[in-house]
Structures are given as structure tokens and as C-alpha cells.
Design a protein around this motif. Structure first.
Motif, PDB file in Angstrom:
ATOM      1  N   PHE A  49      24.004  10.053 -77.529  1.00  0.00           N
ATOM      2  CA  PHE A  49      24.110  11.514 -77.456  1.00  0.00           C
ATOM      3  C   PHE A  49      25.417  11.980 -78.102  1.00  0.00           C
ATOM      4  N   LEU A  52      25.095  11.946 -81.830  1.00  0.00           N
ATOM      5  CA  LEU A  52      24.287  13.066 -82.330  1.00  0.00           C
ATOM      6  C   LEU A  52      25.059  14.381 -82.231  1.00  0.00           C
ATOM      7  N   PHE A  61      32.045  18.528 -77.301  1.00  0.00           N
ATOM      8  CA  PHE A  61      32.476  19.725 -76.586  1.00  0.00           C
ATOM      9  C   PHE A  61      33.808  19.409 -75.898  1.00  0.00           C
ATOM     10  N   PHE A  64      32.761  18.894 -70.548  1.00  0.00           N
ATOM     11  CA  PHE A  64      31.719  17.929 -70.200  1.00  0.00           C
ATOM     12  C   PHE A  64      30.629  17.901 -71.265  1.00  0.00           C
ATOM     13  N   VAL A  66      26.713  15.660 -71.809  1.00  0.00           N
ATOM     14  CA  VAL A  66      25.834  14.793 -71.018  1.00  0.00           C
ATOM     15  C   VAL A  66      25.973  13.305 -71.372  1.00  0.00           C
TER      16      VAL A  66
ATOM     17  N   PHE B  55      28.954  30.930 -68.701  1.00  0.00           N
ATOM     18  CA  PHE B  55      29.473  30.372 -69.956  1.00  0.00           C
ATOM     19  C   PHE B  55      29.402  31.386 -71.116  1.00  0.00           C
ATOM     20  N   PHE B  60      24.167  27.489 -77.368  1.00  0.00           N
ATOM     21  CA  PHE B  60      24.136  26.099 -77.829  1.00  0.00           C
ATOM     22  C   PHE B  60      24.730  25.165 -76.769  1.00  0.00           C
ATOM     23  N   TYR B  61      25.879  25.565 -76.226  1.00  0.00           N
ATOM     24  CA  TYR B  61      26.535  24.728 -75.209  1.00  0.00           C
ATOM     25  C   TYR B  61      25.662  24.623 -73.957  1.00  0.00           C
ATOM     26  N   THR B  64      22.445  22.514 -74.428  1.00  0.00           N
ATOM     27  CA  THR B  64      22.616  21.067 -74.661  1.00  0.00           C
ATOM     28  C   THR B  64      23.400  20.383 -73.542  1.00  0.00           C
ATOM     29  N   THR B  65      23.986  21.157 -72.658  1.00  0.00           N
ATOM     30  CA  THR B  65      24.825  20.542 -71.627  1.00  0.00           C
ATOM     31  C   THR B  65      24.419  20.925 -70.208  1.00  0.00           C
ATOM     32  N   VAL B  69      20.557  19.376 -67.392  1.00  0.00           N
ATOM     33  CA  VAL B  69      20.962  18.871 -66.075  1.00  0.00           C
ATOM     34  C   VAL B  69      20.208  19.619 -64.969  1.00  0.00           C
ATOM     35  N   ALA B 173      18.518  16.578 -73.409  1.00  0.00           N
ATOM     36  CA  ALA B 173      19.632  17.201 -74.139  1.00  0.00           C
ATOM     37  C   ALA B 173      19.577  16.831 -75.620  1.00  0.00           C
ATOM     38  N   THR B 174      19.177  15.576 -75.902  1.00  0.00           N
ATOM     39  CA  THR B 174      19.063  15.138 -77.299  1.00  0.00           C
ATOM     40  C   THR B 174      18.016  15.983 -78.032  1.00  0.00           C
ATOM     41  N   LEU B 177      19.384  19.424 -78.558  1.00  0.00           N
ATOM     42  CA  LEU B 177      20.435  19.373 -79.578  1.00  0.00           C
ATOM     43  C   LEU B 177      19.808  19.341 -80.980  1.00  0.00           C
TER      44      LEU B 177
END
Lengths: 215, 206
Positions: A49, A52, A61, A64, A66, B55, B60-61, B64-65, B69, B173-174, B177
Motif C-alpha cells: 500500500f 502504491l 500522508f 496515518f 493504512v 478532515f 482523497f485522504y 484512502t485512509t 477502516v 484502500a488499495t 487509491l
């Protein structure tokens, strides 16, 4: 540059995991070995990850991402393998191992100290808190790695057979932390090369030790 | 106008719920899990809106983050509950886990469709179904299959559950992304390429 270093880590973890899976399918491996193999698999996913993210975003980032979960997952597997699977065999809880248990505390204390240095250098922010969480799992795993490295071998050579693996795992834990310490949040080349070597060597070293023990 | 997400939820979930009394037990489990998936999507959409605000709408953040989750944790809860309380039989757990993922993807697609109704095309539908639709299904199947394995091995349970969740989050997330990057075709292909070996592996295990 960082992307290529991260890619190298992904490939190395991939080789380690692939080799481990190949051995798992070929021979009936012990649960302990299986857990280590899955740990390396987790590390591979996390690194993939990150690679990528470098490719798409140009950088990780600031806080944090993942990918960190993969690193945490790998140390959780290493910890579980030693705590659930091995520790009850090698340590019966008797007072004669008290000294060993105390000395083993040095490893998590060093991790805590290094995390403290990171907090002092970079302050409390999303990134350092993520590293702090990673450090917690790293500390848990490193306690048992050091303990099983120094504990007296009373179980017919079992501990001796996994000493090299535990040493490697300790080195890996130190390298994961120094990734951050050495050059801020950039991946340093020498640390990456060493990490790649450790990730590839994990399973063969463990396997060689287990073979010595079982034959 | 009222909140579109809730309107979509009522239209889809209630229709499924009305089918339940007419179904045999095994089939009704699947539909219940689809409704659970649909409800999870509704809950997660509210949660994700909060995170998006926190946020500062950094799409994008967050996608993907944060959203992988929240979505994977919420989708995992019913599967974990079923495995621990009701049954860890793989033959029941895997289809039910897939139903949670499909239910989730169903409401997500319907909501996006109704919000962008003027811009959608057949290609969009295919990409949604074979892309994000499959991602949700594969993630929950991966978790369901894994739980059925680790549930029987207590020493594996805690780290295994975390690792499964991490794997599902990283996979999701991949995908998120890649589909937002210049490599979006790779992103769309990822779930299709993963789906085929997963199906072969599961069929072989049967």
C-alpha cells in the motif's frame, strides 16, 4: 527514490511470504511457523500500500496511512506466535526465570525510549502518534523475542532452534523504528537494504532451526 | 427534499424485508444479511460524512485512509457476531458474509446513482458493479472465510481477526487509491482479477 525503496521492501516481503506459503502448502508446518509466515504476509500488504501511495500521491500522508496496519499486523502475529504458542512451553512461570523476564523488559523499554525520542524530536502529531501505536505492538513482540533469545533452554533444544529467528525479529523491530529515527520520515537506504534482507531471511532461518529441532 | 440516502434505504431495505416471511430459513438468512449490509452502509455513510467534515472535505485522504477502516470494521461486526454466536460453519458463513458485502454495495451504488442520475452511463454501472461492488463482496468473504478458520484455533483468534481486518482494509484502500489515480483501469481490474481465484479456491474447499 522512496518509492523504489518501498517497492524493494514489498518485493522482499513478497518473496519471504511466497516462500513461506510454498512451504506451508508443501509440508504441514507447525502453527508457530504459520503465524510467522502470515506476519510476513501482513508486512507485505502494508508495504504494498505504501508503494502504491508513493506511486499515486508522490509521498506518504503526513499522518496515518493504512499501510501502517500491515506493519502492526505483522508484529501482532510475531507476538502471538511467541506468547500463545511458545512461551507456555519454555517458561513455566517458576521463579528461576524471574531474572530472564526482568532482563527481557529491556527490549520494550528501549522501544519506549526510542518512541520518546521521536516524540521529543517531532512533537505530538498524527504521524508520531501512529508511530507510538506501532511502537506499542513492537514493544510487545520485542519483549518475547528478547526473552526467547536469552532464556535457558530447558525444552530439548526448542529455544536454541528458534534463537536465530528471534534475533532476526529483534533486528527487524529495531530497523522498523530506525526507519523513522534516522532520516525523519524518509526511508533510509541502508535501513531498507537490511530490512529487505531480514524479510527474505525470516522463514528460511526459522525453518532451518525448526528442522534441527525436529530431526 | 428529505435525505436521499434514507429514501434509497427505505426503498431497498423494506422491499427485501417484505420478502422474508415467504422464504425458507436458509434463503431468508441470506436476505437478512443483505439487509444488514444495506443498514451498515446507511450507518457508515453518516459516519463518513462526519469524518469528511473533520478532515475538511479532503476526499482523497478520507477515501484512502478513513473510509476503508470504518466500512470494513462495520461490515465485519455482523460476520464476527454470526461466527461467534450462531455458527462458524464455513458453508453458511461465506455466503452470508458475501451477502453483507453485496447489500452494502447495493445501497452505495443506489445512493451514488440517485445523486448523479444525469451523468451515469451503462459503463458507469459496469464499473460500479464489477469494481466497488465486488470489492465489498470480496472483503467480507475474505473476512468470513478467515474467521471460519481462526475461530477453531483460539491462539490464532485475536491476531488473526486483526490481520483479516487489516488485509480487508488495505485491499479496500488499495482499490480506492487506484481508481482515483491515473491507474484507474488497474483499480477496476483488481477486484475482477481477485474474484476469480477466490471463487476457484472456495469451490475447491467445498
Amino acid at each position: 527514490m522512496n518509492m523504489y525503496l518501498s517497492l524493494a521492501l514489498t518485493i522482499s516481503a513478497g518473496i519471504g511470504f511466497g516462500y513461506g506459503l510454498f512451504r506451508l502448502f508443501r509440508d504441514e508446518s507447525a502453527l508457530y511457523v504459520r503465524m510467522i509466515v502470515f506476519g510476513v504476509g501482513c508486512a507485505m500488504l502494508g508495504r504494498l500500500f505504501a508503494t502504491l501511495l508513493y506511486l499515486v500521491n508522490g509521498e506518504l500522508f503526513a499522518g496515518f496511512n493504512v499501510g501502517i496496519l500491515g506493519i502492526i499486523g505483522s508484529f501482532l502475529f510475531f507476538f502471538s506466535a511467541n506468547f500463545w504458542q511458545m512461551d507456555s512451553i519454555v517458561d513455566d512461570g517458576s521463579p528461576k526465570f524471574r531474572k530472564t523476564r526482568l532482563i527481557a523488559l529491556v527490549a520494550p523499554l528501549i522501544v519506549a525510549a526510542l518512541c520518546a525520542v521521536i516524540f521529543v524530536l517531532y512533537g505530538f502529531n498524527e504521524a508520531t502518534i501512529s508511530i507510538g501505536i506501532e511502537g506499542l505492538f513492537l514493544a510487545l513482540a520485542s519483549y518475547f523475542h528478547l526473552k526467547h533469545l536469552i532464556i535457558e533452554d530447558v525444552s530439548f533444544g526448542l529455544i536454541k532452534s528458534i534463537r536465530s529467528y528471534n534475533l532476526l525479529a529483534l533486528v527487524y523491530a529495531a530497523l522498523c523504528l530506525s526507519e523513522v529515527l534516522v532520516e525523519g520520515f524518509e526511508l533510509p537506504l541502508i535501513v531498507t537494504v537490511l530490512e529487505c534482507t531480514v524479510l527474505i531471511a525470516f522463514i528460511p532461518v526459522l525453518e532451518r532451526g525448526m528442522k534441527k529441532w525436529t530431526t | 427534499m428529505d435525505n436521499l440516502t434514507y429514501i434509497d434505504f427505505i426503498c431497498v431495505a423494506v422491499s427485501f424485508a417484505l420478502m422474508l416471511p415467504l422464504m425458507e430459513k436458509k434463503l431468508s438468512h441470506l436476505v437478512v444479511f443483505m439487509i444488514v449490509g444495506i443498514s451498515s452502509c446507511l450507518f457508515v455513510s453518516e459516519l463518513n460524512n462526519i469524518f469528511l467534515e473533520v478532515f475538511h472535505n479532503e476526499m482523497f485522504y478520507v477515501t484512502t485512509t478513513i473510509t476503508p477502516v470504518t466500512e470494513e470494521i462495520i461490515k465485519m461486526i455482523p460476520i464476527l457476531y454470526y461466527a461467534i454466536v450462531i455458527s462458524d460453519d464455513r458453508r453458511a458463513l461465506i455466503p452470508n458474509a458475501f451477502a453483507v458485502g453485496v447489500g452494502f454495495a447495493l445501497l452505495e451504488n443506489v445512493v451514488i446513482l440517485t445523486q448523479n442520475v444525469e451523468n451515469v452511463t451503462i459503463l458507469w454501472a459496469l464499473v460500479r458493479v464489477f469494481g466497488s461492488g465486488l470489492v465489498h463482496g470480496i472483503c467480507t468473504v475474505m473476512v468470513g472465510w478467515g474467521i471460519s478458520y481462526i475461530k477453531k484455533r483460539r491462539k490464532f483468534f485475536y491476531c488473526g481477526t486483526f490481520a483479516l481486518l487489516s488485509a480487508a482494509i488495505i485491499y479496500h484502500a488499495t482499490y480506492n487509491l487506484l481508481v482515483q489515480s491515473q491507474y484507474q483501469y488497474v483499480g477496476v481490474l483488481l477486484p475482477i482479477v481477485t474474484y476469480i481465484p477466490v471463487i476457484i479456491l472456495l469451490k475447491k474447499k467445498e
